[in-house]
Motif scaffolding. Structure first.
Motif, short mmCIF file in Angstrom:
data_model
loop_
_atom_site.label_atom_id
_atom_site.label_comp_id
_atom_site.label_asym_id
_atom_site.label_seq_id
_atom_site.Cartn_x
_atom_site.Cartn_y
_atom_site.Cartn_z
N SER A 1 -8.57 5.96 1.49
CA SER A 1 -7.86 5.43 0.34
C SER A 1 -8.77 4.75 -0.68
O SER A 1 -9.74 4.08 -0.32
CB SER A 1 -6.82 4.40 0.80
N TRP B 1 -9.47 -2.63 -3.55
CA TRP B 1 -8.43 -3.50 -4.09
C TRP B 1 -7.93 -4.46 -3.02
O TRP B 1 -7.72 -5.64 -3.29
CB TRP B 1 -7.30 -2.63 -4.65
N GLN C 1 -7.57 2.42 -2.41
CA GLN C 1 -7.01 1.08 -2.48
C GLN C 1 -7.77 0.08 -1.61
O GLN C 1 -7.50 -1.12 -1.69
CB GLN C 1 -5.54 1.08 -2.04
N ASN D 1 5.82 3.37 -0.48
CA ASN D 1 5.16 2.10 -0.79
C ASN D 1 5.59 1.09 0.27
O ASN D 1 6.75 0.73 0.35
CB ASN D 1 5.56 1.61 -2.19
N VAL E 1 0.85 -1.18 0.00
CA VAL E 1 0.00 0.00 0.00
C VAL E 1 0.89 1.23 0.00
O VAL E 1 2.01 1.20 0.50
CB VAL E 1 -0.96 0.03 1.21
#
Length: 128
Positions: A85, A90, A87, A17, A11
């Protein structure tokens, strides 16, 4: 030596990262303990089942545990990222795949995924 999954298993928080790590610290953080097989199965099953059921608290707990190795991250930063987020969807779609590919969690995750998928089929709950 740390277990680090491929770059896609991570993430981005701020400019960094962070790779998700599924080692001993992860297992301890989700509630697994040495010499406690029955309790460990329950703890791991609840986490995986919660993620499969799209429970945000289960995913957040697993995410925090997979990032526990990083000293520069704290719970507040992870929660703030989690709440905003793009993400997160995902992660819901892929977290169990990451668990299936990590050496310390692969066998138990595959075993649970088979069980949960069978149970969902019997209850006629469609997979998403």
């Amino acid at each position: 030596m740390k277990l680090v999954l491929p770059a896609h298993a991570g993430v981005i928080l701020g400019e960094t990262n962070y790779k998700l790590i599924f080692g001993l610290k992860f297992l301890r953080e989700i509630g697994m303990l040495p010499n406690s097989s029955a309790d460990n199965t329950v703890a791991f099953s609840e986490m995986v089942g919660g993620i499969m059921d799209f429970d945000p608290f289960s995913l957040l707990k697993a995410l925090k545990a997979s990032l526990i190795t990083y000293d520069d991250l704290d719970e507040k930063a992870i929660e703030e990222w989690f709440e905003t987020s793009e993400q997160v969807d995902w992660l819901f779609e892929n977290f169990t795949k990451f668990l299936e590919s990590a050496p310390m969690t692969t066998k138990k995750t595959k075993q649970l995924m088979t069980y949960f998928k069978k149970a969902m089929a019997e209850m006629e709950i469609p997979e998403v």
